[in-house]
Design a protein around this motif. Structure first.
Motif, PDB file in Angstrom:
ATOM      1  N   HIS A  91       0.812  -1.212   0.000  1.00  0.00           N
ATOM      2  CA  HIS A  91       0.000   0.000   0.000  1.00  0.00           C
ATOM      3  C   HIS A  91       0.851   1.270   0.000  1.00  0.00           C
ATOM      4  CE1 HIS A  91      -3.347   2.678   0.734  1.00  0.00           C
ATOM      5  NE2 HIS A  91      -2.695   3.163   1.768  1.00  0.00           N
ATOM      6  N   ASN A  92       1.886   1.319   0.808  1.00  0.00           N
ATOM      7  CA  ASN A  92       2.710   2.529   0.902  1.00  0.00           C
ATOM      8  C   ASN A  92       3.593   2.745  -0.318  1.00  0.00           C
ATOM      9  OD1 ASN A  92       1.687   3.304   3.389  1.00  0.00           O
ATOM     10  ND2 ASN A  92       3.149   2.040   4.508  1.00  0.00           N
ATOM     11  N   ASP A  93       3.736   1.724  -1.149  1.00  0.00           N
ATOM     12  CA  ASP A  93       4.578   1.826  -2.351  1.00  0.00           C
ATOM     13  C   ASP A  93       3.794   2.223  -3.595  1.00  0.00           C
ATOM     14  OD1 ASP A  93       6.619   0.863  -0.760  1.00  0.00           O
ATOM     15  OD2 ASP A  93       6.333  -1.215  -1.419  1.00  0.00           O
ATOM     16  N   ALA A 149      -3.110  11.279  -2.200  1.00  0.00           N
ATOM     17  CA  ALA A 149      -3.544  10.569  -0.996  1.00  0.00           C
ATOM     18  C   ALA A 149      -3.470   9.067  -1.229  1.00  0.00           C
ATOM     19  CB  ALA A 149      -4.973  10.975  -0.633  1.00  0.00           C
ATOM     20  N   ARG A 150      -3.198   8.342  -0.157  1.00  0.00           N
ATOM     21  CA  ARG A 150      -3.190   6.876  -0.230  1.00  0.00           C
ATOM     22  C   ARG A 150      -4.532   6.391   0.312  1.00  0.00           C
ATOM     23  NH1 ARG A 150       2.307   8.067   0.779  1.00  0.00           N
ATOM     24  NH2 ARG A 150       3.686   6.925  -0.607  1.00  0.00           N
ATOM     25  N   TYR A 151      -5.475   6.167  -0.595  1.00  0.00           N
ATOM     26  CA  TYR A 151      -6.814   5.750  -0.195  1.00  0.00           C
ATOM     27  C   TYR A 151      -6.789   4.309   0.301  1.00  0.00           C
ATOM     28  CZ  TYR A 151      -8.095   9.865  -2.901  1.00  0.00           C
ATOM     29  OH  TYR A 151      -8.184  11.140  -3.393  1.00  0.00           O
ATOM     30  N   THR A 152      -7.520   4.070   1.379  1.00  0.00           N
ATOM     31  CA  THR A 152      -7.572   2.727   1.949  1.00  0.00           C
ATOM     32  C   THR A 152      -8.912   2.045   1.695  1.00  0.00           C
ATOM     33  OG1 THR A 152      -8.302   3.606   4.087  1.00  0.00           O
ATOM     34  CG2 THR A 152      -5.918   3.270   3.766  1.00  0.00           C
ATOM     35  N   HIS A 153      -9.983   2.829   1.620  1.00  0.00           N
ATOM     36  CA  HIS A 153     -11.292   2.235   1.364  1.00  0.00           C
ATOM     37  C   HIS A 153     -12.289   3.312   0.949  1.00  0.00           C
ATOM     38  CE1 HIS A 153     -11.510   3.440   5.611  1.00  0.00           C
ATOM     39  NE2 HIS A 153     -12.838   3.434   5.502  1.00  0.00           N
ATOM     40  N   GLY A 154     -13.455   2.841   0.490  1.00  0.00           N
ATOM     41  CA  GLY A 154     -14.509   3.756   0.083  1.00  0.00           C
ATOM     42  C   GLY A 154     -15.855   3.281   0.587  1.00  0.00           C
ATOM     43  N   ARG A 155     -16.719   4.222   0.926  1.00  0.00           N
ATOM     44  CA  ARG A 155     -18.092   3.942   1.355  1.00  0.00           C
ATOM     45  C   ARG A 155     -18.976   5.034   0.776  1.00  0.00           C
ATOM     46  NH1 ARG A 155     -17.574  -0.522   2.443  1.00  0.00           N
ATOM     47  NH2 ARG A 155     -17.135  -1.413   4.449  1.00  0.00           N
ATOM     48  N   GLY A 156     -19.976   4.637  -0.002  1.00  0.00           N
ATOM     49  CA  GLY A 156     -20.883   5.612  -0.588  1.00  0.00           C
ATOM     50  C   GLY A 156     -20.137   6.617  -1.443  1.00  0.00           C
ATOM     51  N   ALA A 157     -20.331   7.895  -1.152  1.00  0.00           N
ATOM     52  CA  ALA A 157     -19.686   8.955  -1.932  1.00  0.00           C
ATOM     53  C   ALA A 157     -18.312   9.325  -1.383  1.00  0.00           C
ATOM     54  CB  ALA A 157     -20.574  10.195  -1.936  1.00  0.00           C
ATOM     55  N   TYR A 158     -17.819   8.585  -0.385  1.00  0.00           N
ATOM     56  CA  TYR A 158     -16.585   8.969   0.291  1.00  0.00           C
ATOM     57  C   TYR A 158     -15.431   7.998   0.035  1.00  0.00           C
ATOM     58  CZ  TYR A 158     -19.789  11.982   2.809  1.00  0.00           C
ATOM     59  OH  TYR A 158     -20.735  12.910   3.123  1.00  0.00           O
TER      60      TYR A 158
END
Length: 195
Positions: free
Chosen positions: A4-6, A30-39
């Motif tokens: 993930h960090n790479d 940004a290093r996105y980790t997850h998504g929910r709905g519009a976020y």
């Protein structure tokens, strides 16, 4: 997860360093980790509203519970997906549902065409639309708007009015014509030429 960090460095090394540079410059690294709905959520716990929605892929939001459940049900069915020769088991069901939602006059029961074309992406859909328009009208010419964007395939570029995307790719499809955006008299003139 282990890599993930790479992600940014890996993309810069193996795909497109310029995109990574632009993302860093405009603060979209940004290093996105997850998504929910519009976020979307990053590894610092910050929440972002995704106004692009994955370029309309996530019109119902990311990880929508009803959609997740439908995917899980489909996976549990062990469907014979992607047969080399044969039909996709759920394609007809989806097409039937989509056609039931179609405007009046498009439905097979009302004498409309009543067919669905599934594409793997926007470029393929635009290329198919060009072919369908040509076969339906018997005409080759396609009119498109200045500053429009229709993809990066040869067909899509041929009807894209953003010349920065087109330049350098040599001759594109013949019989395409650009018209100014939001200029009805110009569009009427282009249509009247009936090439």
């Amino acid at each position: 997860d282990a890599r993930h960090n790479d992600l940014l460095d890996l993309h810069a090394r193996t795909i497109n360093p310029a995109v990574v540079g632009v993302l860093k410059t405009i603060g979209f690294d940004a290093r996105y980790t997850h998504g929910r709905g519009a976020y979307l959520f990053d590894d610092q716990g910050r929440r972002y509203i995704d106004c692009l929605g994955g370029y309309a892929v996530f019109a119902a939001g990311r990880n929508h519970p009803v959609i997740r459940e439908a995917i899980k049900q489909a996976l549990d069915m062990d469907l014979p997906n992607l047969p080399g020769v044969g039909l996709f088991r759920t394609a007809g069901l989806l097409a039937e549902k989509l056609l039931s939602l179609a405007p009046s006059g498009l439905k097979p029961s009302e004498g409309g065409w009543g067919k669905v074309f599934f594409a793997s992406g926007g470029g393929e859909a635009v290329d198919a639309a060009i072919k369908m328009a040509r076969i339906a009208t018997g005409r080759a010419r396609i009119i498109y708007c200045h500053r429009s964007y229709h993809g990066l395939t040869v067909g899509g570029l041929s009807v894209t009015g953003n010349h920065e995307f087109r330049d350098g790719f040599g001759p594109l499809l013949a019989d395409t014509q650009e018209s100014p955006f939001n200029d009805l008299p110009a569009l009427e003139q282009a249509l009247a030429s009936n090439q």
